[in-house]
Write an enzyme that holds these catalytic residues in place. Sequence first.
Site, PDB file in Angstrom:
ATOM      1  N   ASP A 232      34.733  47.781  39.824  1.00  0.00           N
ATOM      2  CA  ASP A 232      36.053  47.446  39.027  1.00  0.00           C
ATOM      3  C   ASP A 232      37.041  48.041  39.626  1.00  0.00           C
ATOM      4  O   ASP A 232      37.105  48.989  40.453  1.00  0.00           O
ATOM      5  CB  ASP A 232      35.523  47.614  37.503  1.00  0.00           C
TER       6      ASP A 232
HETATM    7  C1  BGC Z   1      38.826  44.097  34.911  1.00  0.00           C
HETATM    8  C2  BGC Z   1      37.934  43.124  35.730  1.00  0.00           C
HETATM    9  C3  BGC Z   1      38.586  42.326  36.649  1.00  0.00           C
HETATM   10  C4  BGC Z   1      39.505  43.174  37.560  1.00  0.00           C
HETATM   11  C5  BGC Z   1      40.382  42.448  38.624  1.00  0.00           C
HETATM   12  C6  BGC Z   1      39.630  45.000  36.207  1.00  0.00           C
HETATM   13  O1  BGC Z   1      40.627  45.256  35.208  1.00  0.00           O
HETATM   14  O2  BGC Z   1      38.143  45.045  34.160  1.00  0.00           O
HETATM   15  O3  BGC Z   1      37.069  42.315  34.771  1.00  0.00           O
HETATM   16  O4  BGC Z   1      37.732  41.521  37.481  1.00  0.00           O
HETATM   17  O5  BGC Z   1      40.295  43.930  36.896  1.00  0.00           O
HETATM   18  O6  BGC Z   1      41.443  41.633  37.993  1.00  0.00           O
END
Ligand code: BGC
Length: 752
Positions: A232
Amino acid sequence: MASHETTTPVADLTLEEKAALVSGRDFWRTAQLEGHGLGSIMLTDGPHGLRKQVADPDRIGLEAAVPATCFPTAATLGSTWDVDLVRRVGEALGAQTRANQVSVLLGPGVNIKRSPLCGRNFEYVSEDPYLSGRIGAGLVAGIQSAGVGASLKHFAANNQETDRMRVSAEVDERTLREIYLPAFEHVVTTTQPWTVMCSYNRINGVHASRDPWLLTTVLREEWGFEGLVVSDWGAVVDAPDSVAAGLDLEMPGTAGRSAAAIVAAVRSGRLAEADLDTAATRVLALVARAQPALAEPGTADLDAHHVLAREAAAAGSVLLANTPVDGAPLLPLAPGARLAVVGELARSPRYQGAGSSQVTPTQVDDLLTALGERLGADVPFAPGYTVDGGDADAALREDAVRVASGADVVVVFLGLPAAAESEGFDRTHLDLPANQVAALEAVAAANPRVVVVLANGGVVTMPWAHRAPAILETWLGGQAAGSAIADVLLGLREPGGRLAETIPHRLVDTPSFGAFPGDPGRPGTVRYGEGVLVGYRWYDTREMDVAFPFGHGLGYTRFEFASPTATVTGAGRDVEVRVAVRVTNTGTRTGSEVVQVYIADPESQVTRPTRELKGFAKVRLEPGESREVTVTLGARDLSYWHPGLRRWVVEGGAFRIEVGASSRDLRGSVEVQVDGEPLWLPLDEDSTLGEWRVHPVGGPLVERALAAGPAVDAGLAAMIDEMPMRLLASFGIGGFDPQSLAALVAEAQAAG
Ligand code: BGC
């Protein structure tokens, strides 16, 4: 720059190049290696629409993205219980991803809704792992059919937003295996997503991003995952550790810091170069598999996708109540009925959630306009409340009462304001805004023929439900929700949804109440003390009253279920149970029913939930039509995770198979006997006398020894089954001493 169609061999890369490859170039792109003609590919959000930032991809931001269809959020898609429809939504998402030259769409999310307070529940499917897995698999299969990848997220145990980047989810293994991992497992084993995204949080103290058990033992060795693990965004805390644990790609890039740390770790011997090679190879493979779609992006049919979004929004709308008023239900609206609409959300719709999933829609339908178009005339309307709860509300209520008074039916549109729920924080209560409830009360007092329509990403409690004979929960239904709701109200489509999560009466009834979001601080922890009793598993096992049960949802027709039958073949790990039930549409309209199959294992070594969903089928039937629905259950569906043996086991005995239209509307059940597998733990000095006694080999041996020893005092005899044998030997009970016990253990182990 040009990209290779074929994979660059990792052997051609220097240590520095390999280290550069396993973290991103910027926010949304993988590293490029100019000397090797290797270009970047782009990964962007997700999940219910493409969010490709217009601005440079070298920075974070939730600003403007290219227009893309905002499909219903996972809360609505999950409520469809329709894997084929969800797959079609996935295909459309894939087509738009491809047309925009993005290679991986960051979704779907299949985390379990542990608490209705989680701010991100709109992005998750269900409180149930079986349903989450099937819907997730439909989406991934659809997305990837377009030649682009999905990213299954957030792996794992990311069930809250509070402190999500650090908190340690303290979860016992059985609970992880039975509740929090199976949706991921099903999607991985049936669809092989191109990527899996690890979560930010820790699990039992270890960050998901550097957990070899999670990322390698479970994901790859047990489930056979073949794709790439991406972090993530910002989840990596120690890049070399992550590579060693099985993380392949850190996103976003860290301006070379991670690469430098990885190079140093390889040089110092802390990180095996072979582990880096493995990760770099997977990045190369991902870049290579993205090339065909990049070479031929094609176009996406945005008009057709809007139509599909509309179909899906109706299919995921759940008719919670439709109690007759003056002898007839209010929905579908009677032709010619004088209609009034109250509620700001009817003209200023809320149809998606906030945070990284926020899509720039191609168009937005609102209910008020859609109703006017369908009916050929403007519908009398009053906003009734302000979304931000301003001072004008008393006057707005008065106006709403006036508009509602003259109508045959009044549709009151309520919901959560955008500020109430989002990625990044959790809710603290489950109430609708007080000004909205006040508007409902005022309108209902003047005209009780009320249909409440709801738009909210997470569950709201409904102490006001007695005010509304009809309630339609639409969740956050995407850009076409407004027209879909008009279709449903007017009976042009049925409300096809069933609850993917229980609606409780009160927050204090919820399974994790008091243990959500856990203890703050560093290190913050959240204890999953309710164990496997999550969602309806909790309410049903504890026989608690709920507002609307899991699986519930009404349509515009009626279905009858004949008595189910079940046939068992095989035994133990090869057992199969074929469940069949005849379902008949006994109403006057075409409609669909979700036939739900639950299993119960009334006697078992561990506490099992009263019932668990293990199969479902959505069937569409004409009036009078009937069909036999069959669901085949395998060993895994009957199993639990044995904490001592640390594997799935089928414990023999009676199982009850229940078939119904919700977890509380069971239309029939059938009991089957299943031959289980042996469940004996190996015996040793620390095994209790009771464990020895029930063991097929140890039992006769220990009884023989007891018979040969001095009689045990009657009072003591009642207590000794729970004693480890070493204590009996140490106390000299039953004639055991350490030597004779050692001999007994040796004999039992030799006999198998
Ligand atoms: C979120 C993800 C997301 C990623 C990119 C993160 O903060 O938890 O779900 O895909 O950011 O935006």
